[in-house]
Design an enzyme around this catalytic site. Sequence first.
Site, PDB file in Angstrom:
ATOM      1  N   GLU A 117       0.928 -53.029  47.245  1.00 44.45           N
ATOM      2  CA  GLU A 117       2.047 -52.107  47.098  1.00 44.45           C
ATOM      3  C   GLU A 117       3.318 -52.891  46.812  1.00 44.45           C
ATOM      4  O   GLU A 117       3.637 -53.838  47.503  1.00 44.45           O
ATOM      5  CB  GLU A 117       2.205 -51.313  48.405  1.00 44.45           C
ATOM      6  CG  GLU A 117       3.139 -50.159  48.283  1.00 44.45           C
ATOM      7  CD  GLU A 117       2.845 -49.336  47.041  1.00 44.45           C
ATOM      8  OE1 GLU A 117       1.861 -48.606  47.048  1.00 44.45           O
ATOM      9  OE2 GLU A 117       3.609 -49.444  46.046  1.00 44.45           O
ATOM     10  N   LYS A 175       0.727 -60.483  44.869  1.00 42.82           N
ATOM     11  CA  LYS A 175       1.623 -59.801  45.808  1.00 42.82           C
ATOM     12  C   LYS A 175       2.425 -60.823  46.614  1.00 42.82           C
ATOM     13  O   LYS A 175       3.652 -60.718  46.748  1.00 42.82           O
ATOM     14  CB  LYS A 175       0.795 -58.898  46.731  1.00 42.82           C
ATOM     15  CG  LYS A 175       1.534 -58.320  47.919  1.00 42.82           C
ATOM     16  CD  LYS A 175       2.553 -57.269  47.514  1.00 42.82           C
ATOM     17  CE  LYS A 175       3.480 -56.909  48.651  1.00 42.82           C
ATOM     18  NZ  LYS A 175       3.400 -55.596  49.143  1.00 42.82           N
ATOM     19  N   CYS A 187       8.036 -57.663  54.992  1.00 43.25           N
ATOM     20  CA  CYS A 187       7.204 -58.408  54.042  1.00 43.25           C
ATOM     21  C   CYS A 187       7.629 -59.842  53.764  1.00 43.25           C
ATOM     22  O   CYS A 187       6.797 -60.742  53.794  1.00 43.25           O
ATOM     23  CB  CYS A 187       7.150 -57.660  52.712  1.00 43.25           C
ATOM     24  SG  CYS A 187       5.990 -56.297  52.748  1.00 43.25           S
TER      25      CYS A 187
HETATM   26  C1  UDX Z   1      10.033 -56.042  49.534  1.00 46.28           C
HETATM   27  C2  UDX Z   1       9.703 -56.110  48.043  1.00 46.28           C
HETATM   28  O1  UDX Z   1      10.899 -55.888  47.286  1.00 46.28           O
HETATM   29  C3  UDX Z   1       8.647 -55.085  47.694  1.00 46.28           C
HETATM   30  O2  UDX Z   1       8.275 -55.195  46.330  1.00 46.28           O
HETATM   31  C4  UDX Z   1       7.421 -55.297  48.576  1.00 46.28           C
HETATM   32  O3  UDX Z   1       6.451 -54.320  48.333  1.00 46.28           O
HETATM   33  C5  UDX Z   1       7.815 -55.270  50.045  1.00 46.28           C
HETATM   34  O4  UDX Z   1       8.854 -56.211  50.303  1.00 46.28           O
HETATM   35  P1  UDX Z   1      11.513 -54.446  51.070  1.00 46.28           P
HETATM   36  O5  UDX Z   1      11.311 -55.484  52.112  1.00 46.28           O
HETATM   37  O6  UDX Z   1      11.244 -53.024  51.406  1.00 46.28           O
HETATM   38  O7  UDX Z   1      10.617 -54.768  49.784  1.00 46.28           O
HETATM   39  O8  UDX Z   1      13.039 -54.503  50.567  1.00 46.28           O
HETATM   40  P2  UDX Z   1      13.850 -55.424  49.554  1.00 46.28           P
HETATM   41  O9  UDX Z   1      14.700 -54.540  48.736  1.00 46.28           O
HETATM   42  O10 UDX Z   1      12.997 -56.370  48.819  1.00 46.28           O
HETATM   43  O11 UDX Z   1      14.827 -56.236  50.534  1.00 46.28           O
HETATM   44  C6  UDX Z   1      14.368 -57.221  51.427  1.00 46.28           C
HETATM   45  C7  UDX Z   1      15.546 -57.873  52.131  1.00 46.28           C
HETATM   46  O12 UDX Z   1      16.281 -58.696  51.228  1.00 46.28           O
HETATM   47  C8  UDX Z   1      16.549 -56.880  52.709  1.00 46.28           C
HETATM   48  O13 UDX Z   1      16.976 -57.319  53.974  1.00 46.28           O
HETATM   49  C9  UDX Z   1      17.689 -56.915  51.712  1.00 46.28           C
HETATM   50  O14 UDX Z   1      18.923 -56.557  52.291  1.00 46.28           O
HETATM   51  C10 UDX Z   1      17.652 -58.366  51.297  1.00 46.28           C
HETATM   52  N1  UDX Z   1      18.261 -58.607  49.975  1.00 46.28           N
HETATM   53  C11 UDX Z   1      17.692 -58.072  48.856  1.00 46.28           C
HETATM   54  C12 UDX Z   1      19.399 -59.410  49.871  1.00 46.28           C
HETATM   55  O15 UDX Z   1      19.913 -59.904  50.872  1.00 46.28           O
HETATM   56  N2  UDX Z   1      19.934 -59.636  48.632  1.00 46.28           N
HETATM   57  C13 UDX Z   1      19.399 -59.115  47.490  1.00 46.28           C
HETATM   58  O16 UDX Z   1      19.950 -59.386  46.404  1.00 46.28           O
HETATM   59  C14 UDX Z   1      18.245 -58.304  47.602  1.00 46.28           C
END
Ligand code: UDX
Length: 464
Positions: free
Chosen positions: A162, A222, A278
């Site tokens: 996913e 993944k 993740c």
């Molecule tokens: C992530 C992956 O994006 C997704 O494809 C996978 O299936 C699951 O893990 P998620 O953990 O839900 O998704 O959120 P994501 O938007 O990736 O953000 C992860 C963390 O990184 C958050 O704490 C977010 O605030 C942080 N982040 C993200 C940053 O600090 N800066 C960014 O530019 C992007």
Amino acid sequence: MKIKNICCIGAGYVGGPTMSVIAQKCPEINVTVVDLNEKRIAAWNDENVENIPIYEPGLSAVVAEARGRNLFFSTDVDEAIDRADMIFISVNTPTKTYGIGKGMAADLKWIELCARQIARVATSDKIVVEKSTLPVRTAQALKNILENTGNGVNFQILSNPEFLAEGTAVDDLLNPDRVLIGGDIDTEKGREAMQALVDVYGHWVSNDHILTTNVWSSELSKLTANAFLAQRVSSINAMSELCEVTGADVNEVSKAVGMDSRIGAKFLKASVGFGGSCFQKDILNLVYIAKSFGLNEVADYWEQVIIMNDHQKRRFAANIVKTLYNTVSGKKIAMLGWAFKKDTNDTREAASIYVADYLLSEQAEIVVYDPKVTEEQIYADLDYLGSRTGEENRKSVKIVNTAKEACLDAHAVALMTEWDEFLDLDWEAIYEKMLKPAFLFDGRKLLNKKKMIDSGFKFYAIGN
Ligand code: UDX
Ligand code: ADP
């Protein structure tokens, strides 16, 4: 092979939204989501669809459309397994907290329990789909368990990782960059199983967005995708510290860098550190796998992404202490936001937990406001760390219902999650009600620096 009944084991952040969208888009397929957690299933079945246990923009509308029609939530795992032609495994695979691989490897206890349960219950052929993020070669373990039941049932194992991100899950599911399906491409039965899953997604995803690979490539892709994304965040966070000492502004740097089409603009937002279920788990897993094959340089390379992230969280907290004249003992710090990012009520690995823990160790009094996270969850997150007793956590941490209330009489505000509503707060009024000098630490670079300074705040933002 036409799929008529799908069962999904695990009604969490992955299983719930994914199955809701499949049910919405495939009205002729019955989709049953099962979970051992009765409270969670009851919430998915709550008459008021706004009370479903997972907050995701747009999700309640999808559930409202499909629930009771061809989408069902149940605790009767055995019955749903037996009826299904296709079973998705979407259970949690946290980092191991004991034994070999402690703190690194994924704990596959729940996956194995699912496999054993499927093996025990199944009386007809099944396609079993790994949805949870799993270490490479887990499919082989699943296959071994399933194939040694001796009841003559044929199992095909697919990997269908996913890629949805929380907060945008429904959109990501409806318009995926790609759907990845790994299977046994060398056999007729394997290809049939893959095609059956391609046909499910084919209801709304075009063929050129559906990739089929062998199982190992799918599993490793993944982990690789998450490692690359997290690496970008750690890279920009490393630069944020350099920006702070040189006078550069990390937003300007990330914009300039991101406009290079070879680099791209996404995932270059400096923050107090990435969280979520993740990134850390998957990288630790990658490190563990690399080490177990003796690839120490590969392991060290990826481990640095985590080390940088831990450093970012710690230095944000340490900066609060340093700025508040080297002590926060007995001082009130308002934390705005607890979730690991906006638009989710998920708090797994949220930076806020570690920042709060650090400040509590310095004897701060903390007041938290988050628009979607419950009080129960915030205390559970702190208790889980085991740094102090539950009673001590409840004494030093208060949870309130508005941002304004959190900031009342506070020495400092720490903005932890980039919730939109924090942009629209009446910051001048908040400033008036705080102790002076009033400090504001923006861990998300959300707020306008000039406006905050003009309002009277001593303002600090990551990377500036
Ligand atoms: C992530 C992956 O994006 C997704 O494809 C996978 O299936 C699951 O893990 P998620 O953990 O839900 O998704 O959120 P994501 O938007 O990736 O953000 C992860 C963390 O990184 C958050 O704490 C977010 O605030 C942080 N982040 C993200 C940053 O600090 N800066 C960014 O530019 C992007
Ligand atoms: P994710 O983010 O991967 O969806 P969650 O922790 O939100 O993870 O959800 C996983 C769900 O799987 C939990 O609700 C848990 O109760 C459920 N679960 C774990 N093991 C089993 C099992 N053997 N049978 C049924 N449900 C299970």
